[in-house]
Design an enzyme around this catalytic site. Structure first.
Site, mmCIF file in Angstrom:
data_model
loop_
_atom_site.group_PDB
_atom_site.id
_atom_site.type_symbol
_atom_site.label_atom_id
_atom_site.label_comp_id
_atom_site.label_asym_id
_atom_site.label_seq_id
_atom_site.Cartn_x
_atom_site.Cartn_y
_atom_site.Cartn_z
ATOM 1 N N ASP A 66 0.952 -0.606 -0.087
ATOM 2 C CA ASP A 66 -0.178 -0.082 0.245
ATOM 3 C C ASP A 66 0.563 1.416 0.062
ATOM 4 O OD1 ASP A 66 0.903 -0.235 2.348
ATOM 5 O OD2 ASP A 66 -1.312 -1.035 3.173
ATOM 6 N N ASP A 135 -6.768 -2.009 14.259
ATOM 7 C CA ASP A 135 -9.025 -2.764 13.988
ATOM 8 C C ASP A 135 -9.685 -3.934 12.692
ATOM 9 O OD1 ASP A 135 -7.903 -1.491 11.234
ATOM 10 O OD2 ASP A 135 -9.183 0.102 11.354
ATOM 11 N N HIS A 137 -7.350 -4.738 9.868
ATOM 12 C CA HIS A 137 -7.144 -4.819 8.480
ATOM 13 C C HIS A 137 -5.937 -5.338 8.586
ATOM 14 C CE1 HIS A 137 -4.790 -0.831 10.036
ATOM 15 N NE2 HIS A 137 -3.626 -1.395 9.542
ATOM 16 N N GLU A 142 -9.501 -1.737 5.182
ATOM 17 C CA GLU A 142 -10.444 -1.424 7.043
ATOM 18 C C GLU A 142 -11.605 -2.296 7.091
ATOM 19 O OE1 GLU A 142 -8.215 -0.297 8.695
ATOM 20 O OE2 GLU A 142 -7.801 1.475 8.212
HETATM 21 C C1 F6R Z 1 1.686 -1.667 5.832
HETATM 22 C C2 F6R Z 1 0.415 -2.249 6.146
HETATM 23 C C3 F6R Z 1 -0.606 -2.723 7.732
HETATM 24 C C4 F6R Z 1 0.612 -2.623 8.771
HETATM 25 C C5 F6R Z 1 -0.943 -2.594 9.890
HETATM 26 C C6 F6R Z 1 0.348 -2.583 10.874
HETATM 27 O O1 F6R Z 1 2.273 -1.743 4.449
HETATM 28 O O2 F6R Z 1 -0.060 -2.874 5.244
HETATM 29 O O3 F6R Z 1 -1.840 -3.405 7.069
HETATM 30 O O4 F6R Z 1 0.458 -3.789 8.574
HETATM 31 O O5 F6R Z 1 -1.614 -1.403 9.884
HETATM 32 O O6 F6R Z 1 0.933 -2.064 11.079
HETATM 33 P P1 F6R Z 1 2.345 -1.905 12.745
HETATM 34 O O7 F6R Z 1 3.099 -3.116 11.794
HETATM 35 O O8 F6R Z 1 3.080 -0.400 12.241
HETATM 36 O O9 F6R Z 1 1.500 -2.478 13.827
#
Ligand code: F6R
Length: 259
Positions: A66, A135, A137, A142
């Site tokens: 992303d 959450d 995702h 989301e």
């Molecule tokens: C990042 C992504 C998100 C993260 C998620 C967890 O490319 O796609 O899904 O993996 O927000 O973030 P962290 O690892 O910072 O807790």
């Protein structure tokens, strides 16, 4: 159901996943990796440094999950910059073979389709690294995201913007929109490896692994995948009902099976 591996700490998880990636690259020097950003995958990238030292990685390809929309690619917190800093440079990958969705607003209407076409042209992702949001995702899909979705623009939840505010001077500077691989895109990768560390992820992990398969918890999409591995520390495993069974299964895993 996903295979759950409960490890002592993030470094052990990084070592386990890096071993598997190094094995893939040894078998196919043009391996296509699915790259996550955020804090969670950092121990994997760290552990990969020593494993890829001296290995020819010039053919390895990668697709980030992303990118923020409307952020300049040169901004230090754009995922283009993060992938360059954390993955491409330390591992010595060829930057022209590592793609990140194009989050610039000009041309954004076809950026998703372009990205899908590029993944397909590369032959698909062999191993997709995933983190999970508090959450639920994965990527930036989301709650409410379709399991059939492909790369597209999404609006980040307030929760995700708060979680990611630590990377920006203030929450107001966290972009509102992102472009993310869809759940359908993610499910097309051959092997999903979802990592999670810390108590803050326990609820999302339990929902993704053992909860109902529901768009309300996008991480639960991994239950639909034939080869999904979830690597968690004890704190992130705290909500798992069958944790003892997962430990028992992994302890008795045949060595020929691989991750
Ligand atoms: C990042 C992504 C998100 C993260 C998620 C967890 O490319 O796609 O899904 O993996 O927000 O973030 P962290 O690892 O910072 O807790």
């Amino acid at each position: 159901m996903a295979e759950v591996v409960i490890v002592e700490n993030a470094a052990a998880a990084g070592a386990l996943v890096a071993d598997e990636i190094a094995r893939l690259i040894a078998a196919d020097p043009a391996t296509v990796l699915g790259l996550a950003t955020g804090s969670t995958p950092l121990p994997v990238y760290e552990a990969l440094r020593s494993r890829l030292d001296g290995v020819d990685v010039s053919q390895v390809r990668g697709f980030a999950l992303d990118e923020y929309v409307g952020i300049d690619p040169s901004h230090p917190e754009s995922y283009r910059s993060v992938i360059t800093r954390e993955v491409v440079e330390p591992l010595g990958l060829d930057p022209s073979r590592i793609r990140v969705p194009d989050g610039r607003t000009e041309g954004i209407e076809h950026a998703g389709a372009d990205y899908e076409a590029a993944i397909a042209a590369a032959g698909g992702v062999a191993l997709q690294i995933l983190g999970i949001g508090t959450d639920g995702h994965i990527g930036f899909n989301e709650p409410g995201s379709s399991f059939a979705s492909s790369t597209r623009v999404k609006t980040l939840t307030e929760q995700t913007r708060e979680d990611n505010a630590r990377f920006f001077p203030s929450i107001d500077e966290v972009p509102m929109h992102c472009i993310t691989q869809g759940l359908g895109t993610i499910l097309r990768a051959k092997h999903l490896v979802l990592l999670a560390f810390g108590a803050g992820k326990a609820e999302a992990v339990a929902g993704a692994v053992e909860g109902p398969v529901t768009a309300s918890l996008p991480g639960s999409a991994i239950q639909l995948h034939p080869h999904a591995t979830v690597v968690v520390d004890e704190a992130a495993a705290a909500g798992l009902r069958y944790a003892d069974y997962y430990r028992y299964t992994f302890a008795n895993k045949p060595s020929w099976q691989g991750l």
